[in-house]
Design a protein around this motif. Structure first.
Motif, short mmCIF file in Angstrom:
data_model
loop_
_atom_site.label_atom_id
_atom_site.label_comp_id
_atom_site.label_asym_id
_atom_site.label_seq_id
_atom_site.Cartn_x
_atom_site.Cartn_y
_atom_site.Cartn_z
N ILE A 144 92.83 79.30 36.99
CA ILE A 144 93.81 78.84 37.96
C ILE A 144 95.17 79.29 37.46
CG2 ILE A 144 94.86 76.86 39.11
CD1 ILE A 144 92.28 75.32 38.60
N ASN A 145 95.82 80.15 38.21
CA ASN A 145 97.13 80.70 37.83
C ASN A 145 97.10 81.30 36.42
OD1 ASN A 145 98.23 79.92 40.31
ND2 ASN A 145 98.72 77.90 39.52
N GLY A 146 96.00 81.94 36.06
CA GLY A 146 95.88 82.61 34.78
C GLY A 146 95.41 81.74 33.63
N THR A 147 95.22 80.45 33.85
CA THR A 147 94.77 79.53 32.82
C THR A 147 93.30 79.17 33.06
OG1 THR A 147 96.98 78.57 32.84
CG2 THR A 147 95.28 77.35 31.66
N VAL A 148 92.49 79.18 32.01
CA VAL A 148 91.07 78.84 32.14
C VAL A 148 90.95 77.41 32.67
CG1 VAL A 148 88.90 78.52 30.90
CG2 VAL A 148 90.41 80.41 30.30
N ALA A 149 90.10 77.24 33.68
CA ALA A 149 89.95 75.94 34.34
C ALA A 149 88.66 75.25 33.93
CB ALA A 149 89.97 76.13 35.84
N LYS A 150 88.70 73.93 33.91
CA LYS A 150 87.53 73.09 33.70
C LYS A 150 87.17 72.46 35.04
CE LYS A 150 88.72 72.00 28.94
NZ LYS A 150 89.04 70.94 27.98
N PRO A 151 85.97 71.89 35.17
CA PRO A 151 85.60 71.30 36.46
C PRO A 151 86.57 70.23 36.98
CG PRO A 151 83.67 71.49 35.08
CD PRO A 151 84.85 71.87 34.23
N ALA A 152 87.20 69.49 36.10
CA ALA A 152 88.10 68.42 36.53
C ALA A 152 89.55 68.89 36.66
CB ALA A 152 88.04 67.25 35.55
N SER A 153 89.81 70.18 36.46
CA SER A 153 91.17 70.69 36.60
C SER A 153 91.66 70.47 38.03
CB SER A 153 91.22 72.19 36.29
OG SER A 153 90.87 72.42 34.96
N GLN A 154 92.94 70.20 38.14
CA GLN A 154 93.53 69.94 39.45
C GLN A 154 93.99 71.24 40.09
OE1 GLN A 154 93.72 66.78 40.92
NE2 GLN A 154 92.34 66.33 39.22
N VAL A 155 93.76 71.34 41.40
CA VAL A 155 94.21 72.49 42.16
C VAL A 155 95.17 72.00 43.24
CG1 VAL A 155 92.30 72.47 43.81
CG2 VAL A 155 93.43 74.58 43.32
N GLN A 156 96.19 72.80 43.51
CA GLN A 156 97.20 72.43 44.50
C GLN A 156 97.39 73.59 45.47
OE1 GLN A 156 100.63 71.65 42.13
NE2 GLN A 156 99.79 69.78 41.24
N VAL A 157 98.02 73.31 46.58
CA VAL A 157 98.31 74.35 47.56
C VAL A 157 99.20 75.41 46.91
CG1 VAL A 157 99.41 74.85 49.78
CG2 VAL A 157 98.04 72.77 49.50
#
Length: 119
Positions: free
Chosen positions: A30-43
């Motif tokens: 997400i935006n270049g950072t490795v994401a975990k399942p609970a990572s937050q996503v925004q518009v």
């Protein structure tokens, strides 16, 4: 909103568990950072990962808490992925004769260059 739920809700993954396992493996960013399942996503966030055929790039337009139909799901993200390569292009990449043995270092570099990987 959690990224695993969003990826499943907009029908980019077949099930939430498949989305979560892909996230746990560290393949989604997400935006270049490795994401975990609970990572937050925004518009406005840019979500990237690698499919078996191509790299996927989507920009979040709308947050969907529940899975919706395909026509509504397509409106929730902007797909900026490159087109799927044709069968001829896929067959031409990294083809080696059967029984040719392990590739040399130079051959590995050439294969990586064709596949678009950096080293």
């Amino acid at each position: 909103m959690r990224i695993d739920i969003w990826l499943w809700a907009v029908r980019l993954f077949k099930s939430r568990s498949v989305a979560a396992s892909t996230l746990r493996s560290g393949k989604v960013r997400i935006n270049g950072t490795v994401a975990k399942p609970a990572s937050q996503v925004q518009v406005g966030d840019r979500v990237t990962w690698r499919d078996p055929l191509r790299g996927r790039i989507v920009v979040v337009r709308e947050l969907l808490p529940k899975r919706v139909g395909a026509p509504l799901a397509v409106k929730a993200y902007d797909d900026q992925s490159p087109p799927v390569p044709t069968r001829q292009e896929r067959e031409a990449v990294g083809v080696r004769e059967r029984g040719a043995g392990r590739p040399t270092k130079k051959e590995r570099r050439d294969i990586d260059k064709l596949r678009g990987r950096r080293r």
